[in-house]
Write a protein that holds these residues in place. Structure first.
Motif, PDB file in Angstrom:
ATOM      1  N   LYS A  62       0.846  -1.201   0.000  1.00 15.04           N
ATOM      2  CA  LYS A  62       0.000   0.000   0.000  1.00 15.04           C
ATOM      3  C   LYS A  62       0.876   1.244   0.000  1.00 15.04           C
ATOM      4  N   ALA A  63       1.993   1.176   0.722  1.00 15.48           N
ATOM      5  CA  ALA A  63       2.908   2.320   0.749  1.00 15.48           C
ATOM      6  C   ALA A  63       3.474   2.570  -0.643  1.00 15.48           C
ATOM      7  N   ILE A  64       3.889   1.489  -1.326  1.00 16.53           N
ATOM      8  CA  ILE A  64       4.444   1.646  -2.679  1.00 16.53           C
ATOM      9  C   ILE A  64       3.392   2.244  -3.606  1.00 16.53           C
ATOM     10  N   ILE A  65       2.167   1.708  -3.513  1.00 19.12           N
ATOM     11  CA  ILE A  65       1.110   2.192  -4.400  1.00 19.12           C
ATOM     12  C   ILE A  65       0.809   3.658  -4.109  1.00 19.12           C
ATOM     13  N   GLY A  66       0.805   3.998  -2.833  1.00 26.85           N
ATOM     14  CA  GLY A  66       0.592   5.394  -2.477  1.00 26.85           C
ATOM     15  C   GLY A  66       1.646   6.278  -3.109  1.00 26.85           C
ATOM     16  N   ARG A  67       2.897   5.855  -2.992  1.00 29.24           N
ATOM     17  CA  ARG A  67       4.001   6.631  -3.535  1.00 29.24           C
ATOM     18  C   ARG A  67       3.871   6.799  -5.050  1.00 29.24           C
ATOM     19  N   GLU A  68       3.558   5.695  -5.734  1.00 27.28           N
ATOM     20  CA  GLU A  68       3.511   5.741  -7.191  1.00 27.28           C
ATOM     21  C   GLU A  68       2.297   6.516  -7.685  1.00 27.28           C
ATOM     22  N   VAL A  69       1.150   6.315  -7.043  1.00 30.47           N
ATOM     23  CA  VAL A  69      -0.079   6.983  -7.484  1.00 30.47           C
ATOM     24  C   VAL A  69       0.003   8.474  -7.178  1.00 30.47           C
ATOM     25  N   ASP A  70       0.630   8.820  -6.082  1.00 29.44           N
ATOM     26  CA  ASP A  70       0.682  10.213  -5.644  1.00 29.44           C
ATOM     27  C   ASP A  70       1.417  11.105  -6.645  1.00 29.44           C
ATOM     28  N   ARG A  71       2.357  10.529  -7.383  1.00 28.13           N
ATOM     29  CA  ARG A  71       3.054  11.340  -8.390  1.00 28.13           C
ATOM     30  C   ARG A  71       2.158  11.627  -9.581  1.00 28.13           C
ATOM     31  N   ASP A  72       0.976  10.994  -9.593  1.00 28.36           N
ATOM     32  CA  ASP A  72      -0.024  11.187 -10.624  1.00 28.36           C
ATOM     33  C   ASP A  72       0.549  10.903 -12.007  1.00 28.36           C
ATOM     34  N   PRO A  73       1.092   9.703 -12.212  1.00 26.11           N
ATOM     35  CA  PRO A  73       1.727   9.411 -13.492  1.00 26.11           C
ATOM     36  C   PRO A  73       0.690   9.190 -14.599  1.00 26.11           C
ATOM     37  N   ASP A  74       1.057   9.545 -15.834  1.00 18.72           N
ATOM     38  CA  ASP A  74       0.157   9.298 -16.965  1.00 18.72           C
ATOM     39  C   ASP A  74       0.005   7.809 -17.215  1.00 18.72           C
ATOM     40  N   LEU A  75       1.069   7.082 -16.963  1.00 16.19           N
ATOM     41  CA  LEU A  75       1.023   5.628 -17.127  1.00 16.19           C
ATOM     42  C   LEU A  75       1.432   4.984 -15.811  1.00 16.19           C
ATOM     43  N   LEU A  76       0.570   4.120 -15.301  1.00 12.36           N
ATOM     44  CA  LEU A  76       0.907   3.388 -14.084  1.00 12.36           C
ATOM     45  C   LEU A  76       1.093   1.924 -14.453  1.00 12.36           C
ATOM     46  N   ILE A  77       2.283   1.413 -14.183  1.00 12.28           N
ATOM     47  CA  ILE A  77       2.552   0.011 -14.452  1.00 12.28           C
ATOM     48  C   ILE A  77       2.465  -0.732 -13.132  1.00 12.28           C
ATOM     49  N   ALA A  78       1.571  -1.696 -13.061  1.00  5.85           N
ATOM     50  CA  ALA A  78       1.408  -2.469 -11.833  1.00  5.85           C
ATOM     51  C   ALA A  78       1.739  -3.921 -12.136  1.00  5.85           C
ATOM     52  N   ALA A  79       2.880  -4.381 -11.634  1.00  8.64           N
ATOM     53  CA  ALA A  79       3.304  -5.750 -11.898  1.00  8.64           C
ATOM     54  C   ALA A  79       2.978  -6.598 -10.679  1.00  8.64           C
ATOM     55  N   GLN A  80       2.081  -7.524 -10.843  1.00 12.01           N
ATOM     56  CA  GLN A  80       1.644  -8.407  -9.756  1.00 12.01           C
ATOM     57  C   GLN A  80       1.401  -7.622  -8.470  1.00 12.01           C
ATOM     58  N   PRO A  81       0.531  -6.621  -8.539  1.00 19.27           N
ATOM     59  CA  PRO A  81       0.410  -5.733  -7.370  1.00 19.27           C
ATOM     60  C   PRO A  81      -0.202  -6.402  -6.155  1.00 19.27           C
TER      61      PRO A  81
END
Lengths: 305, 348
Positions: A206-225
């Motif tokens: 959840k921490a990783i996802i928070g970090r990645e989503v928070d940057r508001d990327p145009d493309l989010l790659i989720a590998a075996q999340p």
């Protein structure tokens, strides 16, 4: 459920109750485990895809042994949709994602993001171009386990303002950011200064996802999340991925769980021997068809959508 | 809170255990441990002269300890501090001899030259590790010998004319301090002690407060995650060895510009670089820990010289005590386990 006669559910150290297997179903068990209703079939609206965000053309990538793992792969991911990559492990999924994120050099082909060629970019430039990456192995790539969870929240942005200025870290700002993310993404941790190692897998993720989503990327790659996580965390993560999609972002999901692929994706790209062999609509396909495609059979299956 | 307490408890208990074991050895060998340790204390802090000598001895230990600790904190094991120290010593003395400059330029220049030489000696193993994955322990060990013989060659055949030692460095490049000498009854204490404290502060600041430190430590903990986060792993490995080598090089400059004022042919290693490993270990690889551990090592080394004179206890005993302290720190697992047991019993 196949082996047992009776199931006892334990939550937070207390026995919640025992049920006979014939009298229950996975949904019921999951709601007992989590303490509220859990839906396995993820609720989501129809996708409204827009322009292409990620365009992969004729991509070739070698694996660590120097053997070609991705062979002339083509893939599009549009804004506002989730594309699931489905395939048997070892058909080039890892290499594909590593080359998009800059961790591995492609031997041929192009990768573009929002029409800009990003092939050959270093990981930092890929991140700065607007890519978020939830890595397959959260311990190996996702976190510095011996850093506090708070400082892990700025792993890609520590050199930017306000987290640092002229090379001097501002840990006050770092922990301020971390505590908002921890609240927002429901990361259960005693404090921001707790070592990442001490958190459970679900909370690390959840921490990783928070970090990645928070940057508001145009493309989010989720590998075996959701690998190895409990049902509550899985549901939470799926909701977040769909939320990103609904905000008009592109999401690329790699998973070996067919259920997950079928439930979360708007389109499914089947990868086999380093190529996308079919792109199917999850509503019109079956697990049997996917299974056949993953095994390399194209007979009677896989109209491109 | 309790964790911080353990961090402090392990080295303190190790030192106490080492001293107790030393006392037992003195008893068994027919010496009086009270007299022995009194002599040790008097020899280290007994009067201002001995205190000055202890602080002087501590100075290069601080630098060597910082060098080892810095590399260790960033995931590298720098065994080459000895060699980096020797080249730093040589080059700083050379610069101290070769130029005619005012002190304000000459002294910093000589110290920086020592830092640069140590940094270069650290760069080579760092580069080999980053580029070719050669293990830094092997390369740094070999480069210690290279440094020993190269510096000896330079002293004999380049800087001096076949002599065993160089001339003393020019006064403008000297760290000697009349003030420090006068307050310590003319010990060999020099201005390097200030630099040692400043260097410790620099190391702390660099590791804990800068983006560079954030990166270096991240690479030390997890190279894969650092690469994922967009840091250059190779650059950080090289940089870490360069900075570590620079600390060691300045440590050498302290010897060349302060303690001895020149450099002479070494038939073997000075041992300071290797003691630096022990200092870093005892200091928990932190800046403040290194300073305290260096003070202890300096006191033990200097104080031991007084032991045979005042109490008849052979000064080699201190070597045993030092070895035992290191042994107990290395087996800190045992101490934390014992502490844990102790706490549990108290709770009951």
């Amino acid at each position: 459920m196949e082996v047992c006669d009776r199931v006892t559910v334990i939550r937070k150290g207390k026995g919640i109750g025992s049920v006979n297997v014939p009298d229950t179903n996975p949904n019921h068990l999951a709601s007992l485990m989590v303490g509220r209703d859990v839906t396995f079939t993820t609720q989501k609206n129809e996708a409204v895809p827009a322009q292409n965000v990620l365009e992969v053309r004729d991509l070739s990538v070698n694996d660590s042994r120097g053997v070609q793992a991705v062979r002339g792969l083509n893939l599009d991911v549009r804004a506002g949709e989730i594309v699931g990559i489905c395939g048997v492990d070892g058909n080039g999924q890892t290499e594909l994602i590593e080359s998009i994120t800059g961790l591995r050099k492609a031997t041929g082909g192009t990768i573009s993001l929002n029409g800009k060629n990003i092939s050959g970019f270093k990981p930092r430039k890929v991140t700065e171009s607007g890519v978020g990456h939830i890595p397959q192995d959260r311990h190996k790539h996702g976190l510095v386990l011996d850093y506090p969870i708070g400082t892990n929240m700025v792993l890609q942005t520590y050199y930017q303002k306000p987290f640092s200025k002229a090379g001097i870290m501002n840990y006050k700002e770092v922990y301020k950011k971390a505590s908002t993310l921890i609240k927002e993404f429901d990361v259960r941790t005693p404090s921001e200064t707790t070592l990442a190692r001490a958190l459970s897998g679900g909370n690390q993720q959840k921490a990783i996802i928070g970090r990645e989503v928070d940057r508001d990327p145009d493309l989010l790659i989720a590998a075996q999340p959701t690998r190895g996580l409990d049902v509550g965390a899985i549901e939470f993560i799926h909701r977040r991925l769909i939320e990103q999609r609904d905000n008009g972002k592109a999401v690329l999901l790699l998973s070996f769980e067919l259920d997950e692929i079928m439930n979360v994706s708007d389109r499914i790209a089947v990868i086999y021997e380093g190529q996308i062999v079919a792109v199917v609509n999850p509503k019109e396909t079956t697990e049997q068809e996917l299974g056949l495609l993953m095994a390399g059979s194209t007979k009677g299956a896989g109209d491109r959508v | 809170m309790s964790k911080n307490w353990t961090v402090l408890a392990v080295p303190v208990i190790s030192v106490l255990l080492g001293l107790v074991a030393g006392a037992i050895i003195m008893l068994v060998s027919g010496n009086n441990p009270v007299a022995g340790y009194t002599a040790l204390w008097n020899g280290a802090f007994g009067d201002s002269f001995y205190t000055g000598e202890t602080l002087r001895q501590m100075t290069p230990y601080v630098f060597a300890g910082l060098a080892v600790a810095f590399a260790f904190r960033t995931g590298l094991f720098n065994i080459g501090v000895e060699g980096q120290l020797l080249v730093g010593w040589l080059v700083s003395v050379w610069v101290g001899l070769a130029f005619e400059l005012p002190t304000i330029i000459h002294l910093p220049l000589a110290i920086l030259a020592g830092a640069a030489a140590g940094a270069f000696w650290g760069f080579i193993p760092g580069f080999l590790k980053a580029r070719l994955h050669v293990h830094e322990v092997i390369v740094t060990i070999m480069m210690n010998y290279t440094a020993l013989h190269v510096t000896n060659y330079f002293i004999r055949d380049v800087i001096s004319d076949g002599s065993d030692a160089t001339d003393p460095v020019k006064e403008t490049a000297s760290l000697q301090s009349e003030f420090l000498q006068s307050i310590t009854d003319f010990s060999s204490l020099h201005n390097g002690i200030y630099l040692a404290i400043i260097a410790a502060a620099i190391m702390w600041f660099m590791l804990e407060k800068t983006t560079l430190g954030y990166e270096l430590r991240a690479v030390g903990y997890n190279q894969h995650a650092s690469e994922y986060a967009g840091m250059s792993v190779n650059r950080n490995i090289i940089l870490s060895m360069v900075i570590s080598g620079a600390f060691a090089g300045v440590g050498g400059a302290m010897q060349g510009l302060g303690t001895f004022g020149n450099m002479f042919i070494n038939s073997g290693f000075s041992g300071i670089g290797f003691d630096g490993i022990a200092v870093a270990l005892l200091g928990g690889n932190t800046a403040i820990g290194v300073v305290l551990a260096a003070l202890l090592f300096g006191a033990l080394k200097v104080g031991s010289l007084n032991m045979p004179i005042e109490s008849g206890v052979p000064n080699e005993l201190v070597e045993i005590v030092i070895a035992l302290i290191i042994f107990f720190v290395a087996s800190s697992y045992m101490i934390t386990w014992l502490l844990g047991r102790f706490k549990k019993k108290e709770a009951k």
